[in-house]
Design a protein around this motif. Sequence first.
Motif, mmCIF file in Angstrom:
data_model
loop_
_atom_site.group_PDB
_atom_site.id
_atom_site.type_symbol
_atom_site.label_atom_id
_atom_site.label_comp_id
_atom_site.label_asym_id
_atom_site.label_seq_id
_atom_site.Cartn_x
_atom_site.Cartn_y
_atom_site.Cartn_z
ATOM 1 N N GLU A 3 -8.182 -4.571 5.815
ATOM 2 C CA GLU A 3 -7.085 -3.837 6.433
ATOM 3 C C GLU A 3 -7.425 -2.342 6.414
ATOM 4 N N GLN A 4 -7.750 -1.811 7.565
ATOM 5 C CA GLN A 4 -8.252 -0.442 7.651
ATOM 6 C C GLN A 4 -7.199 0.601 7.292
ATOM 7 N N GLN A 5 -5.931 0.201 7.335
ATOM 8 C CA GLN A 5 -4.883 1.179 7.055
ATOM 9 C C GLN A 5 -4.609 1.320 5.564
ATOM 10 N N VAL A 6 -5.313 0.555 4.724
ATOM 11 C CA VAL A 6 -5.089 0.623 3.283
ATOM 12 C C VAL A 6 -6.288 1.309 2.627
ATOM 13 N N PRO A 7 -6.138 2.515 2.127
ATOM 14 C CA PRO A 7 -7.239 3.222 1.470
ATOM 15 C C PRO A 7 -7.690 2.479 0.203
ATOM 16 N N ALA B 290 0.832 -1.208 0.000
ATOM 17 C CA ALA B 290 0.000 0.000 0.000
ATOM 18 C C ALA B 290 0.868 1.260 0.000
ATOM 19 N N ARG B 291 1.956 1.221 0.781
ATOM 20 C CA ARG B 291 2.843 2.392 0.813
ATOM 21 C C ARG B 291 3.499 2.609 -0.556
ATOM 22 N N ILE B 292 3.936 1.507 -1.188
ATOM 23 C CA ILE B 292 4.559 1.634 -2.515
ATOM 24 C C ILE B 292 3.538 2.163 -3.515
ATOM 25 N N ALA B 293 2.294 1.645 -3.413
ATOM 26 C CA ALA B 293 1.242 2.103 -4.322
ATOM 27 C C ALA B 293 1.001 3.601 -4.173
ATOM 28 N N GLU B 294 1.087 4.078 -2.956
ATOM 29 C CA GLU B 294 0.845 5.498 -2.686
ATOM 30 C C GLU B 294 1.979 6.380 -3.200
ATOM 31 N N ARG B 295 3.225 5.895 -3.079
ATOM 32 C CA ARG B 295 4.371 6.778 -3.307
ATOM 33 C C ARG B 295 5.105 6.573 -4.629
ATOM 34 N N ASP B 296 5.159 5.329 -5.105
ATOM 35 C CA ASP B 296 6.169 5.020 -6.131
ATOM 36 C C ASP B 296 5.628 4.580 -7.481
ATOM 37 N N LEU B 297 4.359 4.171 -7.572
ATOM 38 C CA LEU B 297 3.877 3.639 -8.840
ATOM 39 C C LEU B 297 3.589 4.741 -9.845
ATOM 40 N N LEU B 298 3.876 4.454 -11.108
ATOM 41 C CA LEU B 298 3.523 5.351 -12.204
ATOM 42 C C LEU B 298 2.114 5.008 -12.680
ATOM 43 N N PRO B 299 1.464 5.887 -13.432
ATOM 44 C CA PRO B 299 0.131 5.582 -13.963
ATOM 45 C C PRO B 299 0.146 4.267 -14.754
ATOM 46 N N GLY B 300 -0.839 3.401 -14.491
ATOM 47 C CA GLY B 300 -0.935 2.129 -15.196
ATOM 48 C C GLY B 300 -0.204 0.984 -14.522
ATOM 49 N N LYS C 230 -5.775 -0.141 -2.528
ATOM 50 C CA LYS C 230 -6.171 -1.548 -2.655
ATOM 51 C C LYS C 230 -6.342 -1.931 -4.115
ATOM 52 N N ARG C 231 -6.877 -0.999 -4.909
ATOM 53 C CA ARG C 231 -7.112 -1.299 -6.318
ATOM 54 C C ARG C 231 -5.819 -1.454 -7.101
ATOM 55 N N LEU C 232 -4.708 -1.037 -6.523
ATOM 56 C CA LEU C 232 -3.421 -1.131 -7.208
ATOM 57 C C LEU C 232 -2.636 -2.377 -6.799
ATOM 58 N N ILE C 233 -3.276 -3.299 -6.063
ATOM 59 C CA ILE C 233 -2.630 -4.552 -5.666
ATOM 60 C C ILE C 233 -3.393 -5.705 -6.310
ATOM 61 N N ASP C 234 -2.769 -6.391 -7.268
ATOM 62 C CA ASP C 234 -3.352 -7.571 -7.899
ATOM 63 C C ASP C 234 -2.896 -8.815 -7.149
ATOM 64 N N VAL C 235 -3.824 -9.682 -6.791
ATOM 65 C CA VAL C 235 -3.496 -10.925 -6.086
ATOM 66 C C VAL C 235 -3.869 -12.097 -6.990
ATOM 67 N N GLU C 236 -2.905 -12.958 -7.284
ATOM 68 C CA GLU C 236 -3.135 -14.066 -8.207
ATOM 69 C C GLU C 236 -2.391 -15.311 -7.737
ATOM 70 N N THR C 237 -2.808 -16.457 -8.284
ATOM 71 C CA THR C 237 -1.996 -17.659 -8.131
ATOM 72 C C THR C 237 -0.919 -17.647 -9.217
#
Length: 604
Positions: free
Chosen positions: A69-73, A36-46, A77-84
């Motif tokens: 997780e209440q600490q993740v806006p 979540a922190r990386i998503a907030e600070r470091d990701l580029l668009p897309g 959350k939408r910037l974290i993909d969870v897959e097998t």
Amino acid sequence: MDLTKGQRDVMEADSHLLVTGGPGSGKTTISILKAARIAERDLLPGQKILFLSFARATVSRVVEAITYEQQVPPAQKRLIDVETYHSFFWRILKAHGYLIGLPRRLSILTPPSEAIALSDVRSAFPARRPTDAQKTAKKAAEEAERVRLASEEGRLCFDLFAPKVGDLLHGSARIRRLIVSMYPVIILDEFQDTSDAQWRVVQALGELCCLIALADPEQRIYDWIGADPARLDHFRKTLEPTEVDLSTDNHRSSGTEIAIFGNDLLTGEFRQQSYKGIDFDVFEPFTGPAMTKLVTTVYGARKRLVDAGVSAWSLAILVPTKKMTRMVSDTLRQPPASMAEVLHTAAIEMEAAILGAEIIALLMQPVDGRHFAQFIDLMCNYYQGKGGDEPTQGALKEAANIRKAYEELLVCQAAGKAIRRNSILVNMSAVYEHACSIELTGNPDKDWRAVRRILEDGACTRLKEVSGEARNVRILDRGTQLRQELSQDWRDNGNYFNALAITRQAFIQEHFSMNAKPESGVIVMNMHKAKGKQFDEVIIFEGWPIKRRGQPPYNADRIVRFNSKEHIDNQARQNFRVSVTRGKRQTTILTPKSDPCVLLPPDE
């Protein structure tokens, strides 16, 4: 959430990262917060962060953790993909597989379909007591057929996903850059269990993106399918990560000593007389008393959870073998001594259930000129594939007998004669015709059960077996995709015109679904399947020696093979520890009174 020092170190690291720790040490939770922190600070668009795990059940738990997780806006959350791993690899192969010689049109060879496709190869080798040379030759023949099916027919089994993706990534820098431009950070759950082929993929991705590996060195239970004890050292040597050790943290079963007992199981040195949250009990080594003890223990655990007000509680019964999973499930449906049934779900091997479901789906379809021939094909498929990668000679012979009887029927029909009275197709055809003649309603669940009940009540023992296996199909529950698509098929056609195709596709989609809900209620599974999961309470139940006149006791369904000290090894200890530490509130261990598990403290 108050972070421990180790968790703060994870949050502050800015390079490849190796996070180690035991069950419930918070590896997953802190990786989500870091993502979540990386998503907030470091990701580029897309761009997004990718979280990879082995099992859908683990993925669903991670998705739930992110959701709650209440600490993740929400935006993060939408910037974290969870897959097998399988779903991620399949996306890559569908898009780029042609670059390594695969056909443009690819399809998945599911485990039941793979078992059917390899049945001829496997039938050429002895099923019982093969020599080492025969085992080697069989493995090579199976692999050659898998490769042929992929390269010539475009049908890929899951075992080829990682090797083929490895070939792609090591052969094309452009594809590596394309993936990494989308996922600059990848989190690898249960990293200690990666196979050589999966590690090869990780190496290729690690050249350009930041990898966060989560691992428990003492939870490696998949050596038998390629996990390497030196995998963490490979990661250290290749990527020189920052390392954080969370082994002293315990968030899952805090307030208990379950984790301490689990760690003591690894060494065999028990530092305490008793452990808070761990309960031991014994049963007389006979089927009736053993099953009575199990059922009453389940009653007690269930009552504890209800009385404690635990919402959506979960109680797992973990057993050593697939055979015991079925035996326990059957017992809970019909307990001894007229005790009340225990509602539950059972995580059985699904090959037979899926192939049985295909037969029922076909019987729901309108009858056409090819219908009975399709039915015979599916019956042969059932016996060829129901044993998975360990088909019995008896099942393969059954498939051959059905095929032979059908060919005999065709000859008789061509000559205008009736089939012989003792043909195996006499009863099978009668039940088939009855199932095809019933009036369907358009309610998929009701119609499915009606067809299955005809098979169950009919005079054909083979279709009775199919019906019993199909009981284990759970994807017809209200709101599932299979139910919805069968309903739509009825609305579009006035019948279940595409029931077989819909059912087959539903099982493929179910394998890749990320919407599996965390388990609740009573769940029965073998110990290997519990990896990566957690439950409010756990009951571990093993087999017992069965006396045989003139022969040594039969003692197979044990946590340690034959419950012999000679067979104690790291795999047995690690598997037991993983099972014990799945419990959050309590773990109960049931073992036979006259021959208790050799891994337990002698006093117990």
